[in-house]
Design an enzyme around this catalytic site. Structure first.
Site, short mmCIF file in Angstrom:
data_model
loop_
_atom_site.label_atom_id
_atom_site.label_comp_id
_atom_site.label_asym_id
_atom_site.label_seq_id
_atom_site.Cartn_x
_atom_site.Cartn_y
_atom_site.Cartn_z
N HIS A 152 0.93 -1.28 0.00
CA HIS A 152 -0.05 -0.02 -0.14
C HIS A 152 0.90 1.19 0.07
O HIS A 152 0.65 2.04 -0.77
CB HIS A 152 -1.10 0.00 1.31
N GLU A 197 0.98 7.93 -3.48
CA GLU A 197 1.81 7.62 -2.45
C GLU A 197 2.97 8.38 -2.43
O GLU A 197 3.11 8.95 -1.22
CB GLU A 197 2.09 6.15 -2.53
N HIS A 247 3.29 10.86 0.86
CA HIS A 247 3.99 10.50 1.79
C HIS A 247 5.44 10.63 1.23
O HIS A 247 6.16 10.82 2.27
CB HIS A 247 3.80 8.76 2.24
#
Ligand SMILES: *[C@@H]1O[C@H](CO)[C@@H](O)[C@H](O)[C@H]1NC(C)=O
Ligand SMILES: *[C@@H]1O[C@H](CO)[C@@H](O)[C@H](O)[C@H]1NC(C)=O
Ligand SMILES: *[C@@H]1O[C@H](CO)[C@@H](O)[C@H](O)[C@H]1NC(C)=O
Ligand SMILES: *[C@@H]1O[C@H](CO)[C@@H](O)[C@H](O)[C@H]1NC(C)=O
Ligand SMILES: *[C@@H]1O[C@H](CO)[C@@H](O)[C@H](O)[C@H]1NC(C)=O
Ligand SMILES: *[C@@H]1O[C@H](CO)[C@@H](O)[C@H](O)[C@H]1NC(C)=O
Length: 238
Positions: free
Chosen positions: A62, A115, A119
């Site tokens: 993920h 992502e 992040h």
């Protein structure tokens, strides 16, 4: 006097550099990483909009999330470079298509972009884009959660439940550090009253994600401490 002036100038300059240093390292304020792998069938059960008729039956990535122990909302969308896939080699791209697919819409590139921007930008001082994806892939290769669970006889089953510690122990036996598990509500669960706790709890929850944690430099594995499952509720893996 001249001596004093120049040493003062030196101090001012040194302080300015110090400030720049603080600001450039302070952007992604994190102290460890969470490496999160998901079980696609659960993602598909809860989101109900998966592209494939039958989701993959292996744990897939993920994300790799720079996180802060004292602040549960992780740093996100920091001022790093934006996602640019020409920075990732074709070989790594092929590896990511297997290990980090977008199980919902099927647009892998969009998932990786999301992502990284959310992040990865917060830890760019530690891992640049190429390293961020390489490190994630290496973790996925090193710790095959499907295989680890199978080895402990924890295999997908429509009704069986496991305790939180059954699953954690099996993983810890291999990784040597404590993982965190993340669960989702089980649509098939019923509420059962627990008089001792003055409340009702669902009869089960679904295993969704397994988190392994890494230190600041993304090298050393460390214990995780942020589970997202309900205490005392059995966990289904299906
Ligand atoms: C973690 O978050 C707290 C609270 O927001 C903040 O004060 C602290 O600086 C953060 N830690 C790091 C290492 O950035
Ligand atoms: C990013 O930079 C902009 C402008 O320099 C600033 O306004 C913003 O607060 C910064 N965001 C973060 C997360 O540091
Ligand atoms: C993406 O990276 C490549 C190679 O480093 C560079 O040539 C290109 O300008 C970048 N594209 C964008 C949109 O930043
Ligand atoms: C997939 O996502 C990327 C990045 O957001 C986008 O450029 C591309 O057009 C998308 N592809 C499809 C088929 O939607
Ligand atoms: C992970 O383990 C599963 C179950 O044993 C196996 O089917 C799969 O090929 C393994 N994946 C990798 C990348 O080794
Ligand atoms: C399989 O399980 C045993 C303990 O039952 C453990 O020692 C071993 O490391 C496990 N191997 C893998 C590949 O998960």
């Amino acid at each position: 006097m001249g001596m004093l002036k120049s040493s003062l100038a030196f101090l001012v300059l040194a302080f300015a550099f110090f400030l720049c240093f603080i600001m450039s390292t302070g952007d992604g304020s994190y102290n460890y990483f969470q490496f999160v792998q998901q079980w696609p069938p659960t993602t598909c059960t809860v989101r109900k909009k998966c592209s494939k008729a039958r989701p993959l039956q292996i744990f897939t990535i993920h994300g790799l999330w720079p996180s802060n122990y004292s602040n549960p909302t992780m740093p996100s969308n920091c001022n790093g470079s934006q996602f640019n896939f020409t920075k990732v080699s074709p070989q790594l791209r092929a590896d990511l298509e297997r290990s980090w697919p977008d199980v919902e819409s099927g647009n892998d590139t969009r998932f990786w972009e999301g992502e990284w921007n959310k992040h990865g930008t917060c830890s760019e001082q530690t891992l640049n884009q190429m390293q961020y994806f390489q490190r994630s892939y290496a973790m996925w290769r090193s710790y095959n959660i499907s295989k680890i669970l199978k080895n402990a006889s924890i295999v997908p089953h429509p009704t069986q439940t496991w305790t939180y510690s059954d699953i954690v122990s099996a993983i810890k036996a291999v990784t040597q550090t404590t993982p965190s598990l993340r669960c989702k509500p089980d649509p098939a669960a019923q509420l059962k009253s627990h008089p001792a706790q003055h409340k009702s709890l669902p009869t089960s929850q679904l295993l969704h994600e397994v988190v392994l944690c890494l230190g600041y430099n993304a090298i050393k594995q460390i214990d995780c401490n942020r589970p997202k499952c309900q205490h005392q509720v059995g966990i289904k893996f299906q």
